[in-house]
Design a protein around this motif. Structure first.
Motif, PDB file in Angstrom:
ATOM      1  N   MET A 101       0.858  -1.168   0.000  1.00  0.00           N
ATOM      2  CA  MET A 101       0.000   0.000   0.000  1.00  0.00           C
ATOM      3  C   MET A 101       0.907   1.234   0.000  1.00  0.00           C
ATOM      4  N   THR A 102       0.602   2.111  -0.889  1.00  0.00           N
ATOM      5  CA  THR A 102       1.389   3.344  -0.941  1.00  0.00           C
ATOM      6  C   THR A 102       0.927   4.300   0.147  1.00  0.00           C
ATOM      7  N   GLU A 103       1.737   5.277   0.414  1.00  0.00           N
ATOM      8  CA  GLU A 103       1.393   6.285   1.419  1.00  0.00           C
ATOM      9  C   GLU A 103       0.118   7.023   1.014  1.00  0.00           C
ATOM     10  N   GLN A 104      -0.029   7.284  -0.273  1.00  0.00           N
ATOM     11  CA  GLN A 104      -1.230   7.969  -0.771  1.00  0.00           C
ATOM     12  C   GLN A 104      -2.472   7.089  -0.588  1.00  0.00           C
ATOM     13  N   ASP A 105      -2.353   5.788  -0.881  1.00  0.00           N
ATOM     14  CA  ASP A 105      -3.480   4.859  -0.680  1.00  0.00           C
ATOM     15  C   ASP A 105      -3.861   4.793   0.792  1.00  0.00           C
ATOM     16  N   HIS A 106      -2.845   4.754   1.640  1.00  0.00           N
ATOM     17  CA  HIS A 106      -3.090   4.720   3.087  1.00  0.00           C
ATOM     18  C   HIS A 106      -3.838   5.972   3.530  1.00  0.00           C
ATOM     19  N   LYS A 107      -3.374   7.114   3.091  1.00  0.00           N
ATOM     20  CA  LYS A 107      -4.005   8.383   3.480  1.00  0.00           C
ATOM     21  C   LYS A 107      -5.451   8.433   2.987  1.00  0.00           C
ATOM     22  N   GLN A 108      -5.674   7.976   1.764  1.00  0.00           N
ATOM     23  CA  GLN A 108      -7.029   7.967   1.198  1.00  0.00           C
ATOM     24  C   GLN A 108      -7.938   7.033   2.007  1.00  0.00           C
ATOM     25  N   ALA A 109      -7.453   5.842   2.354  1.00  0.00           N
ATOM     26  CA  ALA A 109      -8.242   4.896   3.144  1.00  0.00           C
ATOM     27  C   ALA A 109      -8.543   5.462   4.519  1.00  0.00           C
ATOM     28  N   TYR A 110      -7.535   6.094   5.132  1.00  0.00           N
ATOM     29  CA  TYR A 110      -7.723   6.717   6.442  1.00  0.00           C
ATOM     30  C   TYR A 110      -8.790   7.806   6.380  1.00  0.00           C
ATOM     31  N   GLU A 111      -8.694   8.692   5.402  1.00  0.00           N
ATOM     32  CA  GLU A 111      -9.656   9.790   5.269  1.00  0.00           C
ATOM     33  C   GLU A 111     -11.066   9.265   5.016  1.00  0.00           C
ATOM     34  N   GLN A 112     -11.162   8.223   4.211  1.00  0.00           N
ATOM     35  CA  GLN A 112     -12.470   7.624   3.925  1.00  0.00           C
ATOM     36  C   GLN A 112     -13.086   7.035   5.187  1.00  0.00           C
ATOM     37  N   MET A 113     -12.264   6.350   5.991  1.00  0.00           N
ATOM     38  CA  MET A 113     -12.772   5.768   7.230  1.00  0.00           C
ATOM     39  C   MET A 113     -13.129   6.864   8.226  1.00  0.00           C
ATOM     40  N   LYS A 114     -12.332   7.891   8.264  1.00  0.00           N
ATOM     41  CA  LYS A 114     -12.592   9.013   9.163  1.00  0.00           C
ATOM     42  C   LYS A 114     -13.930   9.662   8.823  1.00  0.00           C
ATOM     43  N   GLU A 115     -14.221   9.756   7.528  1.00  0.00           N
ATOM     44  CA  GLU A 115     -15.467  10.376   7.074  1.00  0.00           C
ATOM     45  C   GLU A 115     -16.668   9.447   7.206  1.00  0.00           C
ATOM     46  N   ASN A 116     -16.486   8.174   6.843  1.00  0.00           N
ATOM     47  CA  ASN A 116     -17.614   7.231   6.777  1.00  0.00           C
ATOM     48  C   ASN A 116     -17.733   6.313   7.983  1.00  0.00           C
ATOM     49  N   GLY A 117     -16.720   6.251   8.823  1.00  0.00           N
ATOM     50  CA  GLY A 117     -16.741   5.349   9.968  1.00  0.00           C
ATOM     51  C   GLY A 117     -16.155   4.000   9.624  1.00  0.00           C
ATOM     52  N   ILE A 118     -16.040   3.159  10.629  1.00  0.00           N
ATOM     53  CA  ILE A 118     -15.487   1.817  10.459  1.00  0.00           C
ATOM     54  C   ILE A 118     -16.462   0.985   9.625  1.00  0.00           C
ATOM     55  N   PRO A 119     -15.956   0.290   8.599  1.00  0.00           N
ATOM     56  CA  PRO A 119     -16.851  -0.543   7.782  1.00  0.00           C
ATOM     57  C   PRO A 119     -17.577  -1.583   8.629  1.00  0.00           C
ATOM     58  N   LEU A 120     -18.836  -1.798   8.315  1.00  0.00           N
ATOM     59  CA  LEU A 120     -19.689  -2.799   8.964  1.00  0.00           C
ATOM     60  C   LEU A 120     -19.932  -2.534  10.447  1.00  0.00           C
ATOM     61  N   SER A 121     -19.647  -1.336  10.931  1.00  0.00           N
ATOM     62  CA  SER A 121     -19.773  -1.055  12.365  1.00  0.00           C
ATOM     63  C   SER A 121     -21.205  -1.190  12.874  1.00  0.00           C
ATOM     64  N   GLU A 122     -22.185  -1.111  11.972  1.00  0.00           N
ATOM     65  CA  GLU A 122     -23.573  -1.278  12.415  1.00  0.00           C
ATOM     66  C   GLU A 122     -23.859  -2.704  12.880  1.00  0.00           C
ATOM     67  N   HIS A 123     -22.953  -3.626  12.577  1.00  0.00           N
ATOM     68  CA  HIS A 123     -23.132  -5.028  12.962  1.00  0.00           C
ATOM     69  C   HIS A 123     -22.327  -5.429  14.191  1.00  0.00           C
ATOM     70  N   ILE A 124     -21.559  -4.525  14.749  1.00  0.00           N
ATOM     71  CA  ILE A 124     -20.646  -4.868  15.842  1.00  0.00           C
ATOM     72  C   ILE A 124     -21.386  -5.483  17.027  1.00  0.00           C
ATOM     73  N   ASP A 125     -22.492  -4.900  17.455  1.00  0.00           N
ATOM     74  CA  ASP A 125     -23.228  -5.440  18.608  1.00  0.00           C
ATOM     75  C   ASP A 125     -23.693  -6.867  18.357  1.00  0.00           C
ATOM     76  N   THR A 126     -24.253  -7.109  17.187  1.00  0.00           N
ATOM     77  CA  THR A 126     -24.769  -8.436  16.861  1.00  0.00           C
ATOM     78  C   THR A 126     -23.633  -9.455  16.778  1.00  0.00           C
ATOM     79  N   VAL A 127     -22.563  -9.102  16.095  1.00  0.00           N
ATOM     80  CA  VAL A 127     -21.430 -10.007  15.945  1.00  0.00           C
ATOM     81  C   VAL A 127     -20.800 -10.302  17.300  1.00  0.00           C
ATOM     82  N   THR A 128     -20.632  -9.271  18.114  1.00  0.00           N
ATOM     83  CA  THR A 128     -20.066  -9.455  19.448  1.00  0.00           C
ATOM     84  C   THR A 128     -20.929 -10.409  20.267  1.00  0.00           C
TER      85      THR A 128
END
Length: 118
Positions: A1-28
């Protein structure tokens, strides 16, 4: 992963939240349910065939009331279902997803063992 890809993924997660986080309670909750050794043994037994409470109790050498209690927890979490067979209810896995999870965990453990041996 390039530094640019990392930064883009980080910014996307920062904006949209952790993927699948709506399922955390059920999965846990499912992991809490299957973390119990008795329930795991029941699930593994049911991965082979459908069984009655009496049969499960006999295989696990436990009381019928203990098995009934554990089956209720598994049923409430939609991991097993009961089907009437004559006068008895036979329990079976709702699907094979949970067995696949067990197999993947075992595979993960075996890979770690092999990695440590190398």
């Amino acid at each position: 992963m390039t530094e640019q890809d990392h930064k883009q993924a980080y910014e996307q997660m920062k904006e949209n939240g952790i993927p699948l986080s709506e399922h955390i309670d059920t999965v846990t909750n499912v992991f809490k349910v299957i973390a119990d050794q008795t329930r795991m043994r029941i699930l593994l037994a049911l991965s082979e065939t459908s069984l009655s409470v009496n049969e499960i109790a006999d295989i696990l050498t436990m009381s019928q009331s203990s098995i009934s209690h554990q089956l209720r927890v598994l049923k409430d979490n939609r991991l097993v279902k009961g089907t009437r067979l004559g006068k008895q209810i036979h329990y079976q896995l709702t699907d094979d997803h949970i067995v696949q999870i067990f197999k993947q965990i075992i595979e993960h453990i075996e890979e770690k063992k092999q990695h440590h041996l190398s």
